[in-house]
Design an enzyme around this catalytic site. Structure first.
Site, PDB file in Angstrom:
ATOM      1  N   ASP A 143      -0.634  -3.801  -5.019  1.00 54.12           N
ATOM      2  CA  ASP A 143      -0.114  -2.533  -4.508  1.00 54.12           C
ATOM      3  C   ASP A 143       0.583  -1.809  -5.656  1.00 54.12           C
ATOM      4  O   ASP A 143       1.711  -2.135  -6.016  1.00 54.12           O
ATOM      5  CB  ASP A 143       0.882  -2.774  -3.367  1.00 54.12           C
ATOM      6  CG  ASP A 143       0.203  -3.290  -2.090  1.00 54.12           C
ATOM      7  OD1 ASP A 143      -0.882  -3.909  -2.198  1.00 54.12           O
ATOM      8  OD2 ASP A 143       0.763  -3.074  -1.000  1.00 54.12           O
ATOM      9  N   LYS A 206      -2.071   4.016   0.153  1.00 47.71           N
ATOM     10  CA  LYS A 206      -0.914   3.547   0.909  1.00 47.71           C
ATOM     11  C   LYS A 206       0.162   4.613   0.868  1.00 47.71           C
ATOM     12  O   LYS A 206       0.347   5.270  -0.153  1.00 47.71           O
ATOM     13  CB  LYS A 206      -0.440   2.231   0.256  1.00 47.71           C
ATOM     14  CG  LYS A 206       0.839   1.643   0.811  1.00 47.71           C
ATOM     15  CD  LYS A 206       1.120   0.267   0.171  1.00 47.71           C
ATOM     16  CE  LYS A 206       2.521  -0.216   0.456  1.00 47.71           C
ATOM     17  NZ  LYS A 206       2.840  -1.499  -0.214  1.00 47.71           N
ATOM     18  N   LYS A 242      -3.134   2.373   4.279  1.00 49.80           N
ATOM     19  CA  LYS A 242      -2.018   1.506   4.660  1.00 49.80           C
ATOM     20  C   LYS A 242      -0.722   2.301   4.769  1.00 49.80           C
ATOM     21  O   LYS A 242      -0.123   2.641   3.758  1.00 49.80           O
ATOM     22  CB  LYS A 242      -1.847   0.385   3.619  1.00 49.80           C
ATOM     23  CG  LYS A 242      -0.628  -0.511   3.891  1.00 49.80           C
ATOM     24  CD  LYS A 242      -0.483  -1.609   2.847  1.00 49.80           C
ATOM     25  CE  LYS A 242       0.857  -2.327   2.997  1.00 49.80           C
ATOM     26  NZ  LYS A 242       1.074  -3.327   1.930  1.00 49.80           N
TER      27      LYS A 242
END
Lengths: 306, 475
Positions: A143, A206, A242
């Protein structure tokens, strides 16, 4: 791969249709009225559990805490073995070796934040080293954060290059690109940053680090779901979304799933293409799940705190 | 993966009587006419109740009661006191919101999410808004002491039964008039529930009189010699008939009639939100909306992309049981309306346009029509000119802003229009050239009691709502 000279990138992003804020909020409110009950609720809760990226990103994290959370990720409800495992455990890079040992062979993915999370205010060399170390230690998902300063100053090329470099360093690990939408401020920016990340090779986009407010919101997620849907239509490549931060209740999670279903489509209703970055959400999902089975709520002491 | 499970709103909250009388002078009284009408649930064709069809003697009785209430009770009452009654009515509507929403869904066929989130809350909002005006009429800009007109004869349509009742009754009462109202033949039940609400609010007898019935009753109501003001919402055809009947009598008349609204989408529009606006513009309430955006005018350069998105979006609409909370498209209100929609859709195909509908299961019983999009439509086609009043969208393209405006205005109607562009100057340029009573900017089908609503040309005259709407009821 589009033409990535600075001028072309700018043109590419500026050509995206604008986002009307009032319309986005209206659509979000409309979707929030969907009623998910009985069998639909049961299916949605299990799906939501399978989509959770169970997260601990604290300075106070210890190997003991990470191991405990790994246990919970694999078997969320000690009292009910039918409760599915979550999608992934998400930790800081230095905790990856601990998490990798704990999760070995479980099928739960191991996600590590990297690239100078959460601010990303460090050099590309450090970001790549951070990423490389996490992957080498066993992270299967990375991430990363984008350089919001570069994005806001219009240096799309810099953001693009960083993402491609990190993507290359990831090797087989899937790359989630954190836009930190709370700092991008407008939905137009969210849409542009989404497309920029997708063009640069993001496997997931995300919303947030969870370290700034606002974190994930439904309207922001709507804009990002539109981006992955349209990108898939344009290129044939599917990427995931996400939302992370601030998703705490089963009701919140249901609203996200409704949005995925109706905006992106059933194709995204899969842990491979949608995740919920959360920590406290899991217990509420488990509590609601047990309620559907037994007809009553057990007290919070029947669920683990981590 | 998950699919929505059935989520029906319970109908046990409403108790529908097998038979209803007329509401005259504060009481339900047996009609002198022995004609009865059966109202059915359009979603399953089952009868819901039998109502009276008021005859001329009944209409006379209602006007006598309304006149007496006007002279003795309602017009002498201070505005602040009238306002209290309106607030009370609004509160009872809110308290009985769920019941009214279910009842409206059953009688009309529209989805519960619309009656729950739009019809009923907006009806209450209209009473609240006008309650606020009741003691401030001297400041409304119609002179220092504006007077009520008298007895208003009001005839409302079946597409928003309770909401149209509120649009008519709230301003009339706030300004000191009394009312004889006829609800539509196919949707009388919420008006009758409203009559009970008037009783519950202890509204003085005769201030509101509700006469159910069909066209004959409507004609008797609007032509009654004791009506001081006539207000009608419905088809242009009936509106013309009423205008002829009222002509030369000195009675006031407001008409809110049909429409063929244009939804103009420029190439720089926020496309995803434009798609939502197009969908709500034509599929809200099954397209049974006089101000529906039934003509989509899309700039040629983005037409293909926009239509692809639109089709995907329409494919996700859920058609079915109006009482299911996840239903987007309910039943067509009546067999007659379904025939009309079918006839015009067939004309569209016959004239060379091509229709598209998503694969969606249609219930076996009841009146249903799938959401439909016609492309290849030209200005000459009937589906581009006539009001369909159903879930049927006609798509036309344009190349320049001038062409968009010319095509949008090229209709005998002029009720509503929508404009979608991210460029403010183009928005203003376009909006100022559209001959439509309402122009929505980057949205569609948004209503508010503070905003006047009404049409140009064959869409009628007079305004409802806002300060402007008071004028029709003040001398």
């Amino acid at each position: 791969m589009p033409d990535t000279t600075p001028g072309s990138l700018r043109t590419l992003l500026r050509e995206l249709p604008g986002v009307d804020e009032v319309g986005v909020h209206r659509r979000t409110a409309d979707l929030a009225t969907r009623s998910v009950k009985t069998t639909a609720k049961r299916a949605a809760i299990d799906l939501a559990i399978r989509m959770v990226d169970l997260t601990t990103l604290e300075g106070a994290d210890t190997p003991g805490k990470v191991s405990a959370l790994a246990g919970k990720a694999m078997r969320p409800d000690p009292a009910d073995p039918t409760a599915p495992s979550v999608a992934a455990l998400c930790v800081y890079p230095d905790m990856v070796p601990v998490a990798a040992r704990a999760l070995a062979g479980s099928g739960v993915e191991l996600a590590s934040v990297a690239t100078g999370f959460p601010a990303g205010r460090t050099s590309l060399e450090v970001k790549l080293a951070d990423t490389g170390a996490a992957v080498a230690a066993g992270a299967t998902e990375i991430d990363m954060v984008i350089d919001r300063g570069a994005f806001l100053s219009g240096d799309y090329r810099k953001v693009f290059d960083e993402i491609t470099a990190v993507k290359e360093t990831c090797g087989q690990a899937r790359l989630k690109v954190i836009l930190e939408t709370g700092e991008l401020a407008t939905y137009d920016n969210v849409r542009r940053a989404s497309w920029l990340s997708l063009h640069a090779g993001a496997d997931f986009i995300k919303t947030s680090t969870g370290k700034t407010a606002p974190a994930a919101t439904l309207p922001v997620t709507l804009v990002m779901l539109e981006a992955v849907r349209d990108y898939h239509l344009a290129t044939g490549r599917r990427a995931g979304v996400k939302p992370a931060g601030g998703i705490r209740t089963t009701k919140d999670a249901m609203r996200y799933l409704v949005m995925v279903k109706e905006v992106a489509g059933d194709g995204w209703l899969d842990p491979a293409w949608f995740r919920l970055g959360a920590s406290t959400l899991l217990n509420d999902l488990l509590m609601q799940r047990a309620k559907l089975t037994t007809g009553h709520y057990a007290g919070p002491d029947y669920y683990t705190i981590d | 993966m998950f699919e929505y499970a059935p989520a029906p709103e319970s109908r046990s909250i409403v108790s529908i009587r097998p038979s209803y009388d007329l509401f005259i002078d504060g009481e339900f009284v047996e009609a002198k006419s022995d004609e009865r009408i059966v109202t059915i649930n359009p979603a399953d064709e089952e009868p819901l109740a039998e109502v009276a069809a008021a005859g001329e003697a009944d209409v006379d009785r209602a006007f006598t009661a309304a006149r007496r209430a006007f002279e003795r009770v309602w017009s002498p009452l201070p505005g602040a006191e009238r306002g209290k009654y309106l607030f009370r009515i609004a509160r009872i509507i809110q308290e009985r919101a769920r019941e009214l929403a279910v009842l409206e869904s059953l009688d009309n066929g529209k989805p519960i999410k619309e009656t729950r989130d739009v019809d009923v809350p907006l009806a209450a909002a209209h009473f609240i808004y006008h309650a606020g005006w009741a003691d401030k009429l001297a400041h409304a800009g119609f002179g220092p002491s504006p007077r009520p007109v008298g007895v208003a004869a009001q005839v409302i349509p079946w597409n928003f039964p309770l909401l149209m009742l509120a649009w008519k009754i709230a301003p009339a009462l706030a300004t000191g008039n009394t009312v004889v109202l006829k609800p539509a033949e196919t949707t009388p039940l919420t008006a009758l529930a409203f009559a009970e609400i008037c009783q519950e609010a202890e509204l003085p007898p005769g201030v509101v009189n509700i006469l159910t019935g069909a066209g004959g009753t409507g004609r008797a109501v609007v032509a009654h010699p004791d009506a001081d003001k006539v207000a009608f919402t419905g088809s242009t055809e009936v509106g013309r008939e009423i205008a002829r009947a009222v002509a030369g009598t000195g009675r006031r008349l407001t008409l809110e009639l049909g429409g063929k609204g244009a939804n103009i989408v420029y190439d720089d529009a926020a496309m995803d939100q434009a798609v939502e606006g197009i969908v709500s513009g034509i599929f809200f309430n099954q397209g049974h909306v006089c101000c529906a955006g039934s003509r989509l005018l899309v700039q040629e350069s983005i037409a293909e992309e926009l239509l692809a998105k639109l089709r995907t979006r329409i494919s996700r609409l859920r058609l079915g049981d109006p009482l299911d909370k996840n239903t987007d498209i309910g039943a067509i209100n009546s067999a007659a309306q379904l025939d009309r929609i079918r006839e015009l859709a067939a004309a569209g195909e016959a004239e060379g346009a091509s229709g598209w509908s998503p694969a969606c299961p249609i219930p076996e019983r009841g009146y249903w029509f799938p959401p439909t999009v016609f492309t290849g439509v030209t200005q000459a086609h009937r589906i581009a000119r006539e009001e369909i009043f159903g879930p049927v969208l006609s798509v036309l393209t344009f190349r320049t802003p001038e062409e968009a405006v010319a095509k949008a205005n090229n209709t005998p109607y002029g009720l509503s229009a929508g404009v979608w562009t991210e460029k403010g100057s183009r928005m203003l340029w376009t909006a100022s050239r559209l001959r439509a009573g309402v122009v929505w900017s980057n949205t569609f089908n948004m209503f508010d009691p503070a905003s006047p609503f009404g049409g140009y040309k064959e869409s009628g005259y007079g305004r409802e709502g806002g300060r402007h709407g008071l004028e029709a009821y003040l001398d």
